[in-house]
Enzyme design. Structure first.
Site, mmCIF file in Angstrom:
data_model
loop_
_atom_site.group_PDB
_atom_site.id
_atom_site.type_symbol
_atom_site.label_atom_id
_atom_site.label_comp_id
_atom_site.label_asym_id
_atom_site.label_seq_id
_atom_site.Cartn_x
_atom_site.Cartn_y
_atom_site.Cartn_z
ATOM 1 N N LEU A 33 0.799 -1.240 0.000
ATOM 2 C CA LEU A 33 0.000 0.000 0.000
ATOM 3 C C LEU A 33 0.825 1.280 0.000
ATOM 4 C CD1 LEU A 33 -2.813 -1.117 2.470
ATOM 5 C CD2 LEU A 33 -2.875 -1.026 -0.033
ATOM 6 N N HIS A 67 -4.117 -4.411 -9.589
ATOM 7 C CA HIS A 67 -5.123 -3.474 -9.068
ATOM 8 C C HIS A 67 -6.500 -4.098 -9.247
ATOM 9 C CE1 HIS A 67 -6.805 0.363 -7.860
ATOM 10 N NE2 HIS A 67 -7.653 0.251 -8.861
HETATM 11 C C1 GRF Z 1 -5.793 -7.252 -3.762
HETATM 12 O O1 GRF Z 1 -7.169 -7.015 -3.915
HETATM 13 C C2 GRF Z 1 -5.020 -6.409 -4.742
HETATM 14 O O2 GRF Z 1 -5.719 -6.161 -5.943
HETATM 15 C C3 GRF Z 1 -4.813 -5.130 -4.005
HETATM 16 O O3 GRF Z 1 -4.614 -5.509 -2.656
HETATM 17 C C4 GRF Z 1 -5.282 -6.752 -2.420
HETATM 18 C C5 GRF Z 1 -4.288 -7.707 -1.821
HETATM 19 O O4 GRF Z 1 -4.964 -8.822 -1.369
HETATM 20 N N1 GRF Z 1 -3.693 -4.404 -4.548
HETATM 21 P P1 GRF Z 1 -4.073 -10.055 -0.806
HETATM 22 O O5 GRF Z 1 -3.237 -9.526 0.337
HETATM 23 O O6 GRF Z 1 -3.214 -10.546 -1.945
HETATM 24 O O7 GRF Z 1 -5.101 -11.083 -0.366
#
Ligand code: GRF
Length: 201
Positions: A85, A104
């Site tokens: 993030l 994304h």
């Molecule tokens: C996913 O929905 C991705 O698209 C976004 O963050 C989320 C990560 O989910 N960038 P995870 O930690 O891989 O379950």
């Protein structure tokens, strides 16, 4: 092909990548990186004997230049952001031109940019009454969600009743498209042609 995966949370995309690594053996996750000291995604890494690195300015974390040195030793050829993030420093991004990708949970360039992450994305999609959503894999450049788009996969959301329903449908698509793109990188089939990102058959 050796890859590093940047995470911040649950790690379901990391798990999908590891599952694909086992099936395909075209690439190998050599490092998992987070801006946190611990998270469920790190537990997935440890369970799969993959080294973890906490990066950032906090006490005991490593800096990005030290991380780059470790990546050189690990011969990392592709960096995958999967739920990371934080914005990565320009100096680090510039060290890996067309070697950093992000997933994304929407069809960029719509529903992207600063603050558009997690359920915020799906709330915006739901409120727009959009009939399709999906996932986008794109190159990372110096601002959120603006790099060239490598691959997208749509999902029908015309009948959904909540943002959470969209999130679930899109996450399933993420778990397919991200390993697919990584495999294509391993096969040297992701190219920039006429300034456009292209995936060869
Ligand atoms: C996913 O929905 C991705 O698209 C976004 O963050 C989320 C990560 O989910 N960038 P995870 O930690 O891989 O379950």
């Amino acid at each position: 092909m050796n890859i590093a995966v940047f995470v911040s949370g649950r790690g379901s995309n990391l798990q999908a990548i590891i599952n694909s690594q086992i099936e395909q053996s075209k690439f190998e996750v050599k490092a998992v990186v987070s801006d946190k000291i611990s998270c469920p995604a790190f537990e997935i890494a440890v369970k799969n004997s993959i080294p973890t690195f906490s990066v950032g300015g906090k006490e005991g974390f490593i800096g990005y230049s030290e991380l780059a040195e470790k990546f050189d030793k690990l011969k990392i050829e592709l960096i995958v952001l999967a739920g990371f993030l934080k914005l990565i420093p320009d100096s680090f991004v510039n060290k890996y031109p067309f070697k950093i990708i992000n997933i994304h949970p929407a069809l960029l360039p719509s529903f992207g940019g600063h603050g558009m992450y997690g359920i915020n994305v799906h709330k915006a999609v739901f409120e727009s009454s959009a009939k399709v959503s999906g996932a986008t894999v794109h190159f990372v450049d110096l601002t959120y969600d603006t790099g060239r788009i490598i691959a997208q996969r749509c999902v029908d959301i015309s009948g959904v009743k909540s943002p959470e329903e969209i999130a679930e449908k899109v996450l399933n698509v993420e778990h397919e498209i991200l390993p697919y793109v990584i495999k294509k990188f391993a096969e040297n089939k992701v190219k920039i042609i006429d300034n456009r990102a292209v995936v060869l058959d």
